[in-house]
Design a protein around this motif. Structure first.
Motif, mmCIF file in Angstrom:
data_model
loop_
_atom_site.group_PDB
_atom_site.id
_atom_site.type_symbol
_atom_site.label_atom_id
_atom_site.label_comp_id
_atom_site.label_asym_id
_atom_site.label_seq_id
_atom_site.Cartn_x
_atom_site.Cartn_y
_atom_site.Cartn_z
ATOM 1 N N MET A 220 32.079 28.733 34.277
ATOM 2 C CA MET A 220 33.353 29.797 33.946
ATOM 3 C C MET A 220 34.879 29.913 34.327
ATOM 4 O O MET A 220 35.149 29.311 35.175
ATOM 5 N N GLU A 221 35.037 30.990 32.906
ATOM 6 C CA GLU A 221 36.627 30.541 32.836
ATOM 7 C C GLU A 221 36.972 31.396 33.392
ATOM 8 O O GLU A 221 36.386 33.253 34.298
ATOM 9 N N PRO A 222 38.980 31.585 33.980
ATOM 10 C CA PRO A 222 39.253 32.738 34.768
ATOM 11 C C PRO A 222 38.720 33.746 33.983
ATOM 12 O O PRO A 222 39.250 34.407 32.852
ATOM 13 N N ASP A 223 38.657 35.334 34.898
ATOM 14 C CA ASP A 223 38.521 36.907 33.507
ATOM 15 C C ASP A 223 40.022 36.657 33.432
ATOM 16 O O ASP A 223 39.391 37.794 32.006
ATOM 17 N N TRP A 224 40.456 36.949 33.857
ATOM 18 C CA TRP A 224 41.895 37.249 32.950
ATOM 19 C C TRP A 224 41.941 36.284 31.496
ATOM 20 O O TRP A 224 43.103 36.994 30.924
ATOM 21 N N TYR B 27 40.165 38.309 29.073
ATOM 22 C CA TYR B 27 40.579 39.318 28.872
ATOM 23 C C TYR B 27 41.808 39.474 27.947
ATOM 24 O O TYR B 27 42.153 40.250 26.527
ATOM 25 N N LEU C 223 46.731 43.876 32.755
ATOM 26 C CA LEU C 223 47.036 42.778 33.158
ATOM 27 C C LEU C 223 48.044 42.746 34.485
ATOM 28 O O LEU C 223 48.663 42.044 35.105
ATOM 29 N N HIS D 265 46.970 43.483 37.623
ATOM 30 C CA HIS D 265 47.084 42.618 38.061
ATOM 31 C C HIS D 265 46.968 41.141 38.488
ATOM 32 O O HIS D 265 47.098 40.649 39.133
ATOM 33 N N ILE E 185 49.159 39.330 36.709
ATOM 34 C CA ILE E 185 49.050 38.459 36.000
ATOM 35 C C ILE E 185 50.281 37.393 35.439
ATOM 36 O O ILE E 185 50.688 38.564 34.988
#
Lengths: 416, 379, 443
Positions: free
Chosen positions: A247-251, A254, A281, A284, A286
């Motif tokens: 799993m890659e980071p969701d951001w 995105y 983003l 959240h 980021i």
């Protein structure tokens, strides 16, 4: 139950997994009588914090592991109260002063003053100084950094300061020259694989080397992320299979999708959608440098070299302006808009006329940049001049009918 | 509370400032460090003897010991023979012995009591107009007798050293102007700065100006070798050469680097690698790799290269500096291209200073370099 | 020579013309005997407004429902012993205090007003001179107002009206809440707080405080256009009514402003018969009071006639000198709707980005420059504006949802990684559910 990252964090300098000669150097430093201020720098997930904690343990023994969270309150000259979370043991205190925003200066000064003046609780401690650990120093304002350098000198007898930063370009030279800088490079892929294997062995799991390699590739040479990825893999599927999904980071995903949207259509309407995503983003949390970096990498993929150069130039320009301004969205959006415009031209160009548009555009840009001394503010003055030339005409009193018409929709707008 | 603090500070402060100065230059404290807080005094006595910063230890004791600055030394000696000094303005790059010279001169003039006769202020002390007015004035107005405690004659004045004077505000400098004139009888001022252009003309005209040249590599080398012998540090000749080269004629930096290396190695011989590590200098292979990737004009390669260097945690401003040297010195491209690259570097450096992302700026720089190299093919 | 003389008339002799003006005013408002005897001070000063104040309920132009709400609270106060708090909010000049005063006098309630004061220096025999803080003065005032009643009307009910809440409370709402709590326990008198709209209201009276202290809140709307017009006509029955329309339109429901500017206009504007003059002054008025929606409209839907801009972007920009960040923020939030070409957007976005950088600089000159760049940039670069109506939005405030949890981690990068993956690991997610669940997925 704690995460693997915390559970298997090396606690002493001897147990570190990589950069072993550096660990030896740090031990030499501890064994000597005097201990300078230190500045650890390196990319995220390279193990700076782990090294610092191990170093503190080497200095003070197990006592540093008894941590307590405290909230400290500072009062600014304008009587505003700033609350800061600190993590402290009897021997050290850890603070992230950038949490204080614009009041970071006062936090840095007061904090060092307070901890330097309160004496060691445990007199049996073998050191006569306390350690103050400041994280994310590169995000400190220049003002705060200057204050830091002064306080560093003033209380050198009772405390040592360990600074932790992602990059030292943003740290002022005066601080760099007062600290012994310790560079912590990101571990190599092999080192990450070794760490992962090690962790899995301790957990009693068998990790296929292909999967370990895959995780290492996707982790951007970030050990923390690699171990978290590994633990997530374990949750999703065990026993591991070599071709299992990591799993890659969701951001990150995105951001990639956002780039795809930008490339799919270049219109003000699409830009609206992109703006919404950018807001998402930002809310959240980021960091903006990640957004810029992500967009640049993703957008760059579908351009040719000349266009890439322009995109990089745009990104550099707006990223810089963002640091001078306060509202991030303005600059992010301006970057996307400029890219869209550029890309549309590029597309039209490659389909239609034979005249190479890009070189023309590039020359124009360069001329502007040179004239303006790389300052976009000056570049915008051109617009102002253009407008002021036009002004005499614009100043004519508008005809009544036109006024009435404008008002009618405006009133409409107000009533809604 | 404040009043007592101010009252206390007049004498011990002078004393403090010297060791503070020592710390300043080296980033560590000397063993006779002054401000011992009451709380930890007991612990302090038990503590083992601490190494003195070498910069302090090997500071010249007399004006004659000052290396490389022949003209200045001879002029100063003549002045001191007449037991007087003019107001002084020392300027020149860091680590060329400006502070050392004035302290050595003071030591020679006043003997043991030189600490009482000098007031040293540097940029880290608050130096607004108010401080200049109060502190400098108060110190300047103390009378100084013309005999030493041991009966020998000594000049009846005190010296105020304003280190890093170029970082003083212009208003504060203007305030100084009047003070200098008024206190000439009892006080000499010594202004020390890197750039004389930052000092307002009325001040420069009141002082005799001395320019300190950067030290030659040979001089730095002999000095380091001397320290090496004294401290019994093992050092590979290669590493020593590197320390000398990276110092750029700054002796203080050379000595500090050297001591940091010695501390990290604890007895083992110092290698090239250690010097690189301590100074934060990027190894040449990385710099060359960046230049090669730019020449290839391949974005993917550039991106990989920048990413790699960033993950190695090298500082972007350091990379920029070294890239600059490399490009400007190299003969692979023509002057036009060099000037274009230098311009872009200046812009990127400025942006980095203001906190921009290292990755984005470096990518921008490399892409521009690639296109510049493309337009100006190598000869 | 007349202007030399007139310098002194304020103190010595009334010029006949001016006096006539005044008389006629006074005759229009019934009971102003006291002021009319005194030599005329500064007649267009705001202090003189009391003479326009309505005396009876029927004169109020405030929405009758709102008046009713306030009245019912007052009646409730009259009957109950328990203290209660009324909170009146609304734009300036919409008649909050006036309503309260009128109703109090009708209901025979004694209204005590807190007058803003500065911190006073006092002499303390032991500690020497000291400065009494504003908050302690305020508290003392409240105590006095509640404990000691006026001898003359000892029996009537009292209400304390606080219009200017001391600054120290605005800075630190928590102490204000403490004060309110203390007050609610100890004192017996009803308090009425009057605040103009703004963020302060929310910080001083957050919902939980409102609930726990049983604060009765009434929000006043700006006075309607008709209300303003009627009032002006009532107050100045024999003045030129050519002004009335312009002024009432430009005052944005601020009755006080309307009256002041009307009074001013009727004094300076020579004669009502000169139609041309009056229409010009009306125009000027409009320019000055250009509200933010009008300004935005002019910029966004940049109107051109024969290739030339109808409105001057520089002038529009300058009229928002006092609130450049709001203006530029709104411009940015809304400009995309009106652009048809992405190339134009790119140029305008560039300008907005530069304007935002300049805005951060606190200097006046950069503010103006910033406004100019923003307004010119958006207006001139929009070659083909879309003329469709769009609702104007306020600039969105980026609320970083994670900032409060971030403090648990030493570093924002650590936080980012742990928040991303921690959610996927059930054992961890369960333990840290309280904060992980608050971070929603990226949409």
């Amino acid at each position: 139950m704690s995460l693997w990252v915390d559970k298997y964090r090396p606690t002493s300098l001897q147990k570190l997994d990589f950069h072993l000669s550096q660990a030896q150097h740090l031990r030499n430093l501890v064994n000597q009588g005097d201990f300078p201020h230190l500045l650890f720098y390196g990319p995220s997930g390279a193990g700076k914090k782990t090294r610092i904690m191990a170093l503190l343990r080497e200095l003070y023994g197990q006592g540093v592991e008894r941590l307590r969270m405290e909230q400290m309150t500072f009062t600014t000259p304008s009587n505003k109260k700033v609350d800061i979370m600190t993590v402290a043991s009897n021997y050290h205190i850890e603070v992230n002063p950038s949490d204080a925003g614009i009041h970071d200066r006062i936090v840095v000064m007061e904090l060092i003053k307070n901890s330097a003046q309160t004496h060691q609780l445990d007199t049996s401690g073998q050191r006569e100084f306390k350690v103050i650990l400041l994280t994310e120093v590169d995000r400190l304002s220049k003002d705060a950094q200057h204050a830091l350098r002064r306080t560093m000198e003033k209380y050198v007898a009772t405390c040592r300061i360990i600074l932790c930063a992602n990059s030292i370009s943003q740290v002022i030279p005066a601080i760099k020259s007062r600290c012994l800088a310790i560079r912590v490079p990101a571990p190599s892929h092999q080192q990450i694989v070794a760490v992962l294997q090690n962790v899995c062995k301790k957990e009693g799991l068998s990790l296929p080397s292909e999967l370990a390699e895959k995780i290492a590739q996707k982790s951007d040479r970030n050990v923390r992320r690699a171990i978290l990825m590994c633990e997530t893999c374990k949750v999703q599927q065990y026993p591991f299979t070599p071709d299992q999904n990591v799993m890659e980071p969701d951001w990150q995903i995105y951001l990639r999708e956002t780039a795809k949207i930008i490339l799919s259509e270049q219109s003000p309407k699409k830009l609206m959608d992109v703006r919404k995503r950018l807001y998402e983003l930002l809310t959240h949390g980021i960091p903006t440098d990640i957004i810029f970096k992500g967009l640049l990498t993703e957008l760059g993929k579908s351009c040719d070299m000349a266009l890439k150069t322009k995109v990089a130039e745009l990104a550099a320009k707006f990223e810089h302006q963002m640091h001078n301004g306060s509202k991030v969205i303005f600059h992010l959006e301006a970057f996307v808009a400029s890219f869209m415009s550029l890309y549309l031209h590029y597309l039209e160009d490659s389909v239609g006329s034979s005249e190479p548009f890009l070189t023309l555009w590039g020359q124009h840009r360069r001329a502007e940049a040179v004239g303006a001394g790389a300052s976009a503010v000056d570049a915008s003055k051109d617009t102002k001049e253009a407008v002021t030339c036009r002004r005499p005409n614009a100043c004519r009193p508008p005809p009544r009918a036109a006024m009435g018409k404008t008002h009618s929709w405006l009133n409409h707008g107000l009533c809604r | 509370m404040n009043a007592t603090e101010n009252g206390k500070c007049s004498r011990p402060r002078i004393w403090n400032l010297l060791s503070m100065q020592a710390f300043l230059k080296t980033g560590k404290i000397s063993k006779d460090d002054a401000p011992k807080p009451t709380a930890s005094t007991s612990g302090k006595e038990k503590a083992p003897k601490k190494p003195t910063p070498w910069v302090e230890k090997y500071r010249p004791r007399t004006v004659d010991d000052v290396v490389e600055q022949k003209e200045i030394v001879s002029v100063l000696k003549q002045c001191m023979a007449g037991a007087d000094l003019p107001h002084l303005l020392f300027y020149g790059p860091p680590g060329t012995g400006k502070t050392s010279t004035i302290i050595a001169a003071a030591r020679q003039l006043f003997g043991d009591m030189f600490r009482e006769r000098i007031l040293e202020l540097n940029a880290s002390d608050d130096r607004g107009i108010q401080i200049i007015r109060d502190k400098v004035k108060r110190f300047a107005q103390l009378t100084a007798s013309n005999v030493r405690p041991d009966g020998k004659p000594c000049p009846p004045f005190k010296i105020i050293i304003l280190d890093e004077a170029d970082s003083m505000t212009h208003a504060a400098q203007a305030a100084l102007r009047r003070t200098i004139e008024k206190e000439t009888k009892t006080t000499r001022f010594c202004l020390i700065c890197n750039y004389v252009s930052c000092i307002i003309p009325p001040l420069t005209s009141r002082c005799s100006k001395f320019r300190f040249k950067p030290l030659g590599e040979g001089m730095v080398r002999t000095r380091l070798e001397m320290i090496c012998k004294e401290e019994k540090v093992q050092c590979e000749p290669e590493a020593l050469k590197m320390v000398v080269e990276t110092s750029g004629g700054d002796l203080r930096r050379a000595i500090t680097t050297f001591q940091s290396c010695a501390r990290l190695k604890a007895g083992e011989p110092i290698t090239n690698q250690d010097v690189l590590e301590v100074t934060g200098i990027v190894p040449d292979e990385f710099i060359n790799e960046i230049i090669e990737s730019c020449k290839s004009n391949n974005y993917k390669e550039i991106e990989n290269c920048v990413e790699k260097v960033m993950l190695e945690a090298y500082s972007a401003s350091q990379i920029l500096e070294q890239l600059h040297d490399q490009v400007v010195r190299s003969d692979v491209t023509n002057d036009m291209a060099k000037s274009l690259v230098a311009e872009k570097m200046a812009i990127c450096n400025h942006r980095l200073q203001e906190g921009s992302s290292e990755f984005v700026q470096l990518i921008d720089l490399c892409c521009s370099m690639a296109s510049i190299f493309q337009l100006h093919p190598f000869c | 020579m007349s202007w030399v003389q007139s310098k002194f008339t304020d103190f010595v002799v009334q010029p006949s013309k001016k006096r006539k003006f005044e008389r006629s005013h006074e005759s229009s408002s019934s009971n102003d005997d006291k002021t009319s005897n005194k030599p005329l001070k500064n007649s267009n000063c705001a202090e003189d407004k009391p003479k326009w104040r309505p005396r009876v309920k029927s004169d109020l132009v405030v929405n009758s429902k709102k008046v009713g709400e306030v009245e019912s609270w007052l009646v409730y106060c009259k009957t109950r012993e328990q203290p209660s708090i009324l909170l009146l909010t609304g734009n300036p000049g919409c008649g909050k205090l006036t309503t309260l005063k009128v109703l109090c006098s009708e209901l025979k309630i004694n209204l005590i007003e807190w007058l803003p004061q500065v911190a006073q220096r006092k002499y303390d025999p032991e500690g020497g001179e000291y400065c009494q803080s504003l908050s302690s003065i305020f508290e003392e005032f409240i105590v006095r107002a509640t404990r000691y009643s006026n001898i003359l009307n000892a029996m009537s009910k009292r209400i304390v009206a606080v219009k200017d809440i001391p600054n120290c409370y605005l800075r630190d709402p928590v102490t204000f809440h403490e004060f309110l709590n203390k007050y609610a326990r100890v004192h017996q008198v009803h308090l009425a707080f009057i605040l103009t709209d703004g963020t302060k209201v929310r910080s001083l009276f957050p919902d939980h405080v409102k609930q726990s202290l049983n604060v009765h809140s009434v929000v006043f709307n700006p006075i309607t256009l008709k209300g303003v017009k009627d009032t002006l006509k009532r107050l100045f029955p024999n003045k030129c009514h050519s002004y009335v329309d312009g002024i009432s339109a430009s005052c944005n429901g601020d009755l006080r402003k309307a009256i002041t500017s009307f009074e001013f206009a009727s004094k300076t504007g020579k004669l009502p018969s000169k139609k041309s003059k009056s229409s010009k002054s009306e125009n000027d008025d409009k320019r000055d009071f250009l509200d933010i929606f009008h300004g935005l409209g002019r910029i966004l839907y940049s109107k051109r006639e024969k290739g030339k801009l109808v409105h001057d972007p520089v002038a529009v920009g300058e009229s928002f000198f006092t609130s450049p960040d709001l203006f530029i923020g709104m411009l940015h939030e809304n400009y995309l709707h009106t652009f048809s070409s992405i190339h134009d957007v790119a140029k305008a976005g560039d300008c907005l980005s530069s304007a935002e950088v300049l805005l951060d600089d606190m200097k006046d000159s950069s503010r103006t420059l910033s406004l100019t760049i923003a307004s010119c940039g958006v207006m001139t670069n929009n070659s083909a504006p879309i003329k469709k109506f769009q609702q104007m939005n306020k600039p969105r405030k980026v609320v970083n949802v994670v900032s409060e949890f971030r403090a648990r981690f030493s570093d924002s990068n650590v936080f980012l990684d742990v928040a991303t993956y921690g959610r996927q690991i059930p054992s961890y997610a369960q333990e840290n559910n309280e904060w992980l669940s608050r971070i929603n997925e990226l949409k």
